[in-house]
Enzyme design. Sequence first.
Site, PDB file in Angstrom:
ATOM      1  N   TYR A  49       1.012  -1.103  -0.052  1.00 25.43           N
ATOM      2  CA  TYR A  49       0.007  -0.050   0.120  1.00 25.43           C
ATOM      3  C   TYR A  49       0.984   1.388   0.275  1.00 25.43           C
ATOM      4  O   TYR A  49       1.504   1.578   1.048  1.00 25.43           O
ATOM      5  CB  TYR A  49      -0.839   0.000   1.116  1.00 25.43           C
ATOM      6  CG  TYR A  49      -2.090  -1.149   1.279  1.00 25.43           C
ATOM      7  CD1 TYR A  49      -2.327  -1.922  -0.079  1.00 25.43           C
ATOM      8  CD2 TYR A  49      -2.913  -1.254   2.280  1.00 25.43           C
ATOM      9  CE1 TYR A  49      -3.450  -2.696   0.042  1.00 25.43           C
ATOM     10  CE2 TYR A  49      -3.849  -2.220   2.246  1.00 25.43           C
ATOM     11  CZ  TYR A  49      -4.110  -3.048   1.085  1.00 25.43           C
ATOM     12  OH  TYR A  49      -5.129  -3.911   1.228  1.00 25.43           O
ATOM     13  N   SER A 212     -13.271  -4.102  -0.065  1.00 27.88           N
ATOM     14  CA  SER A 212     -14.139  -3.363  -1.307  1.00 27.88           C
ATOM     15  C   SER A 212     -15.484  -3.758  -0.892  1.00 27.88           C
ATOM     16  O   SER A 212     -16.293  -4.010  -1.993  1.00 27.88           O
ATOM     17  CB  SER A 212     -13.534  -3.962  -2.771  1.00 27.88           C
ATOM     18  OG  SER A 212     -12.321  -3.439  -2.899  1.00 27.88           O
ATOM     19  N   PRO A 213     -16.048  -3.114  -0.066  1.00 29.02           N
ATOM     20  CA  PRO A 213     -17.387  -3.629   0.500  1.00 29.02           C
ATOM     21  C   PRO A 213     -18.422  -2.549  -0.337  1.00 29.02           C
ATOM     22  O   PRO A 213     -19.514  -2.994  -0.265  1.00 29.02           O
ATOM     23  CB  PRO A 213     -17.676  -3.319   1.864  1.00 29.02           C
ATOM     24  CG  PRO A 213     -16.475  -2.442   2.412  1.00 29.02           C
ATOM     25  CD  PRO A 213     -15.293  -2.668   1.246  1.00 29.02           C
ATOM     26  N   GLY A 217     -18.160  -5.270  -9.399  1.00 27.02           N
ATOM     27  CA  GLY A 217     -17.085  -5.811 -10.484  1.00 27.02           C
ATOM     28  C   GLY A 217     -15.782  -5.924  -9.752  1.00 27.02           C
ATOM     29  O   GLY A 217     -15.509  -6.487  -8.429  1.00 27.02           O
ATOM     30  N   PHE A 223     -20.614   1.471  -6.284  1.00 21.11           N
ATOM     31  CA  PHE A 223     -22.116   1.412  -6.486  1.00 21.11           C
ATOM     32  C   PHE A 223     -23.217   2.341  -5.980  1.00 21.11           C
ATOM     33  O   PHE A 223     -24.114   2.700  -6.291  1.00 21.11           O
ATOM     34  CB  PHE A 223     -22.639   0.047  -6.530  1.00 21.11           C
ATOM     35  CG  PHE A 223     -22.517  -0.592  -5.217  1.00 21.11           C
ATOM     36  CD1 PHE A 223     -23.623  -0.374  -4.408  1.00 21.11           C
ATOM     37  CD2 PHE A 223     -21.537  -1.541  -4.782  1.00 21.11           C
ATOM     38  CE1 PHE A 223     -23.712  -0.999  -2.925  1.00 21.11           C
ATOM     39  CE2 PHE A 223     -21.618  -2.060  -3.515  1.00 21.11           C
ATOM     40  CZ  PHE A 223     -22.691  -1.789  -2.591  1.00 21.11           C
TER      41      PHE A 223
END
Length: 302
Positions: A49, A212-213, A217, A223
């Site tokens: 990271y 990545s909640p 994709g 979203f």
Amino acid sequence: MKLGISELETAPIALGCMRMSDLTKQEATNVIDASFEAGINLFDHADIYGAGTSEEIFASALDESSVKREDILLQSKCGIRHGYFDFSKTHIISSVDAILQRLQTDYLDSLLLHRPDALMEPEEVAEAFRELKESGKVRYFGVSNHHPQQIELLKQYVEEDLIINQLQFSLMHTPLIDAGLNVNMQNKESIVRDSGLLAYSQLHNMTVQAWSPFQFGMIEGVFIDHPDFPEVNAALQEAAEKYGVSKSAIAIAWILRHPANIQAIIGSMNTERIQSITQALSIRLTREEWYGLYRAAGNNVP
């Protein structure tokens, strides 16, 4: 909640620190303080990271923060190199030493193997884990993005318990549950892509950490409020209004409602958003609401 069978107590939401490399020390301090105030005590890192910068900024910020090292859990991951994966004993141990130096700490509460290494020799992993445990540099171990057979292979050699598996999971990324709802059917949703990871995790008391909640994709975008997903956003809005929280909190509450001991790893570096998301901790969706959101996300219930 506890992580796996360990004694590590944590909240069902943790903070992923990938984007911390973009912050100033003061901004990072504010994020740490806001997260801890909202109930978050686990901070998830990886040696890749920001090419290590995220860990360095976190350590510097923690030094300025009102939060003490002994009050939090520090987790990091290793094994990804430039264009390949490396679970060799030498790399694991050297990675941990570098992580500890960057984080300015004597130990990690948990270390995860980041992505499967096709050339993994489990005997080497076992030796590395043993040394790290005996030296006090790592308290507990786990994996990320591994399927059950890979975990079982490791467990044949590794003496330490594997308490975590970090996996991508969100309302708009549901391969982990699709096949379990479409057993013995001939649609594409019935294809088992993960060897039954959620059931395996429950059977073996491994905590699933959902990364990545808010993504759809393969981390293609968020979203929430995305114009391509009006139906799921309408359903999120309806639930958000009912419970008096944000749509993001509902999306996390949907993950936490599953009984597989899931911990959501959020990656926001915005203090107000962190506080908004953690409203999910006060919500327990009904079965009707959970399945309604699943259907709104474009899934069929057979």
